[in-house]
Design a protein around this motif. Structure first.
Motif, PDB file in Angstrom:
ATOM      1  N   ILE A   8      -7.881   5.465  -5.428  1.00  0.00           N
ATOM      2  CA  ILE A   8      -7.446   4.103  -4.648  1.00  0.00           C
ATOM      3  C   ILE A   8      -6.098   4.287  -3.829  1.00  0.00           C
ATOM      4  O   ILE A   8      -5.649   3.818  -2.893  1.00  0.00           O
ATOM      5  CB  ILE A   8      -7.141   3.108  -5.902  1.00  0.00           C
ATOM      6  N   ALA A   9      -5.287   5.139  -4.352  1.00  0.00           N
ATOM      7  CA  ALA A   9      -3.825   5.286  -3.864  1.00  0.00           C
ATOM      8  C   ALA A   9      -4.123   5.882  -2.447  1.00  0.00           C
ATOM      9  O   ALA A   9      -3.490   5.517  -1.337  1.00  0.00           O
ATOM     10  CB  ALA A   9      -2.958   6.276  -4.630  1.00  0.00           C
ATOM     11  N   ILE A  15      -5.551   3.130   4.890  1.00  0.00           N
ATOM     12  CA  ILE A  15      -5.616   1.952   5.470  1.00  0.00           C
ATOM     13  C   ILE A  15      -4.030   1.549   6.188  1.00  0.00           C
ATOM     14  O   ILE A  15      -4.114   1.220   7.387  1.00  0.00           O
ATOM     15  CB  ILE A  15      -5.838   0.559   4.433  1.00  0.00           C
ATOM     16  N   VAL A  16      -3.015   2.017   5.565  1.00  0.00           N
ATOM     17  CA  VAL A  16      -1.978   1.721   6.165  1.00  0.00           C
ATOM     18  C   VAL A  16      -1.622   2.598   7.401  1.00  0.00           C
ATOM     19  O   VAL A  16      -1.121   2.104   8.402  1.00  0.00           O
ATOM     20  CB  VAL A  16      -0.657   1.916   5.020  1.00  0.00           C
ATOM     21  N   GLN A  17      -1.974   3.803   7.084  1.00  0.00           N
ATOM     22  CA  GLN A  17      -1.805   4.732   8.371  1.00  0.00           C
ATOM     23  C   GLN A  17      -2.697   4.288   9.427  1.00  0.00           C
ATOM     24  O   GLN A  17      -2.441   4.488  10.701  1.00  0.00           O
ATOM     25  CB  GLN A  17      -2.113   6.103   7.774  1.00  0.00           C
ATOM     26  N   GLY A  18      -3.866   3.831   9.238  1.00  0.00           N
ATOM     27  CA  GLY A  18      -4.926   3.344  10.096  1.00  0.00           C
ATOM     28  C   GLY A  18      -4.146   1.930  11.042  1.00  0.00           C
ATOM     29  O   GLY A  18      -4.609   1.874  12.177  1.00  0.00           O
ATOM     30  N   LYS A  19      -3.432   1.126  10.465  1.00  0.00           N
ATOM     31  CA  LYS A  19      -2.832   0.099  11.163  1.00  0.00           C
ATOM     32  C   LYS A  19      -1.874   0.707  12.302  1.00  0.00           C
ATOM     33  O   LYS A  19      -1.718  -0.136  13.087  1.00  0.00           O
ATOM     34  CB  LYS A  19      -1.959  -0.551  10.034  1.00  0.00           C
ATOM     35  N   ALA A  20      -1.614   1.912  12.151  1.00  0.00           N
ATOM     36  CA  ALA A  20      -0.529   2.181  13.033  1.00  0.00           C
ATOM     37  C   ALA A  20      -1.362   3.033  14.493  1.00  0.00           C
ATOM     38  O   ALA A  20      -0.653   3.103  15.578  1.00  0.00           O
ATOM     39  CB  ALA A  20       0.450   3.367  12.594  1.00  0.00           C
ATOM     40  N   LEU A  21      -2.618   2.948  14.203  1.00  0.00           N
ATOM     41  CA  LEU A  21      -3.214   3.653  15.198  1.00  0.00           C
ATOM     42  C   LEU A  21      -3.630   2.525  16.299  1.00  0.00           C
ATOM     43  O   LEU A  21      -3.835   1.301  16.113  1.00  0.00           O
ATOM     44  CB  LEU A  21      -4.467   4.379  14.751  1.00  0.00           C
ATOM     45  N   PRO A  22      -3.991   2.849  17.776  1.00  0.00           N
ATOM     46  CA  PRO A  22      -4.470   1.750  18.538  1.00  0.00           C
ATOM     47  C   PRO A  22      -5.915   1.546  18.286  1.00  0.00           C
ATOM     48  O   PRO A  22      -6.727   2.174  17.656  1.00  0.00           O
ATOM     49  CB  PRO A  22      -4.519   2.711  19.782  1.00  0.00           C
ATOM     50  N   TYR A  67       7.596   2.772   6.853  1.00  0.00           N
ATOM     51  CA  TYR A  67       7.856   2.490   5.645  1.00  0.00           C
ATOM     52  C   TYR A  67       6.933   2.142   4.701  1.00  0.00           C
ATOM     53  O   TYR A  67       6.989   2.673   3.602  1.00  0.00           O
ATOM     54  CB  TYR A  67       9.244   1.707   5.644  1.00  0.00           C
ATOM     55  N   GLU A  68       5.941   1.261   5.119  1.00  0.00           N
ATOM     56  CA  GLU A  68       5.013   1.041   3.939  1.00  0.00           C
ATOM     57  C   GLU A  68       4.003   2.339   3.862  1.00  0.00           C
ATOM     58  O   GLU A  68       3.762   2.686   2.781  1.00  0.00           O
ATOM     59  CB  GLU A  68       3.851  -0.240   4.734  1.00  0.00           C
ATOM     60  N   ALA A  69       3.914   3.311   4.939  1.00  0.00           N
ATOM     61  CA  ALA A  69       3.035   4.533   4.664  1.00  0.00           C
ATOM     62  C   ALA A  69       3.884   5.180   3.631  1.00  0.00           C
ATOM     63  O   ALA A  69       3.481   6.070   2.809  1.00  0.00           O
ATOM     64  CB  ALA A  69       3.076   5.067   5.920  1.00  0.00           C
ATOM     65  N   GLN A  70       5.405   5.295   4.048  1.00  0.00           N
ATOM     66  CA  GLN A  70       6.052   6.240   3.085  1.00  0.00           C
ATOM     67  C   GLN A  70       5.935   5.729   1.635  1.00  0.00           C
ATOM     68  O   GLN A  70       5.713   6.477   0.692  1.00  0.00           O
ATOM     69  CB  GLN A  70       7.539   6.216   3.529  1.00  0.00           C
ATOM     70  N   ALA A  71       5.842   4.372   1.470  1.00  0.00           N
ATOM     71  CA  ALA A  71       5.654   3.844   0.002  1.00  0.00           C
ATOM     72  C   ALA A  71       4.459   4.144  -0.585  1.00  0.00           C
ATOM     73  O   ALA A  71       4.365   4.696  -1.703  1.00  0.00           O
ATOM     74  CB  ALA A  71       5.952   2.448  -0.002  1.00  0.00           C
ATOM     75  N   LYS A  77       1.588  10.115  -4.449  1.00  0.00           N
ATOM     76  CA  LYS A  77       2.121  11.217  -5.252  1.00  0.00           C
ATOM     77  C   LYS A  77       2.192  11.350  -6.708  1.00  0.00           C
ATOM     78  O   LYS A  77       1.981  11.917  -7.565  1.00  0.00           O
ATOM     79  CB  LYS A  77       3.531  11.679  -4.562  1.00  0.00           C
ATOM     80  N   ALA A  78       2.579  10.134  -7.112  1.00  0.00           N
ATOM     81  CA  ALA A  78       2.975   9.528  -8.617  1.00  0.00           C
ATOM     82  C   ALA A  78       1.599   9.447  -9.033  1.00  0.00           C
ATOM     83  O   ALA A  78       1.410  10.088 -10.370  1.00  0.00           O
ATOM     84  CB  ALA A  78       3.693   8.136  -8.654  1.00  0.00           C
ATOM     85  N   ALA A  79       0.492   9.117  -8.553  1.00  0.00           N
ATOM     86  CA  ALA A  79      -0.802   9.004  -9.205  1.00  0.00           C
ATOM     87  C   ALA A  79      -1.399  10.553  -9.382  1.00  0.00           C
ATOM     88  O   ALA A  79      -1.841  10.816 -10.275  1.00  0.00           O
ATOM     89  CB  ALA A  79      -1.780   8.220  -8.257  1.00  0.00           C
ATOM     90  N   GLN A  80      -1.050  11.304  -8.373  1.00  0.00           N
ATOM     91  CA  GLN A  80      -1.575  12.768  -8.610  1.00  0.00           C
ATOM     92  C   GLN A  80      -0.852  13.500  -9.599  1.00  0.00           C
ATOM     93  O   GLN A  80      -1.349  14.171 -10.240  1.00  0.00           O
ATOM     94  CB  GLN A  80      -1.349  13.461  -7.142  1.00  0.00           C
ATOM     95  N   ASP A  81       0.449  13.004  -9.633  1.00  0.00           N
ATOM     96  CA  ASP A  81       1.450  13.854 -10.804  1.00  0.00           C
ATOM     97  C   ASP A  81       0.827  13.275 -12.229  1.00  0.00           C
ATOM     98  O   ASP A  81       0.548  14.055 -13.286  1.00  0.00           O
ATOM     99  CB  ASP A  81       2.926  13.346 -10.629  1.00  0.00           C
ATOM    100  N   ASP A  82       0.571  11.914 -12.245  1.00  0.00           N
ATOM    101  CA  ASP A  82       0.015  11.552 -13.489  1.00  0.00           C
ATOM    102  C   ASP A  82      -1.323  12.018 -14.036  1.00  0.00           C
ATOM    103  O   ASP A  82      -1.529  12.542 -14.978  1.00  0.00           O
ATOM    104  CB  ASP A  82      -0.201  10.063 -13.433  1.00  0.00           C
TER     105      ASP A  82
END
Length: 183
Positions: A8-9, A15-22, A67-71, A77-82
């Protein structure tokens, strides 16, 4: 589950990274016009084709998207660490319980040997008592050691079954056969 959280993460990040594309939209239409005047005049068939390509790119919200992509990357990363922590915990529990089962097996072997030794000592004490060399106290002492050895064997078998059940539990297995190890 932890795998689902990671998936899911990852999807949310995509999705967030796709918003930055044309964004590109393609359209195509076909139109046929048949003109018939009904008075004997020739009919005219006309064909119209229209194609379009639209491209849109939102340029002034790229900082927000960054910044949304960074978040989202931090959440991924937190989900992968968990997930990794959970894997290590499960591995540790399985290993610990497997070692407990192995130790219980060894205790059963030792208890069988002590039980055999106590039975032999009891037989020797009984033989000495019957021949008049030993005392009844020696027989009672040997008999107490036989009972203690049998109790230790029973406890070792109970520990084995408990350890084996715990191992199956941490492995997520149900209905596994529980049997005594060969001695």
């Amino acid at each position: 589950s932890a795998h689902t959280d990671v998936e899911i993460a990852q999807e949310e990040l995509n999705i967030v990274q796709g918003k930055a594309l044309p964004r590109v939209d393609a359209t195509a239409t076909y139109n046929k016009q048949n003109t018939s005047y009904g008075n004997g005049a020739p009919t005219a068939d006309r064909h119209y084709y229209t194609m379009g390509l639209n491209m849109g790119w939102e340029v002034f919200s790229s900082g927000e998207q960054y910044y949304e992509a960074q978040a989202r990357k931090k959440l991924l990363k937190a989900a992968q660490d968990d997930l990794e922590s959970l894997k290590l915990t499960v591995f540790s529990l399985v290993r610990e319980n497997y070692l407990n089962v192995s130790e219980a097996r060894n205790q059963i072997r030792i208890a069988h040997l002590r039980n055999k030794e106590a039975a032999e000592a009891y037989e020797q004490a009984s033989t000495r008592f019957r021949s008049g060399i030993g005392t009844s106290l020696d027989v009672l002492d040997a008999q107490e050691k036989v009972v203690a050895a049998e109790a230790a064997l029973n406890q070792a078998q109970a520990d084995f079954f408990t350890s084996l059940a715990n191992l199956y539990r941490v492995m997520g297995r149900q209905g596994m056969p529980l049997g005594l190890p060969e001695t």
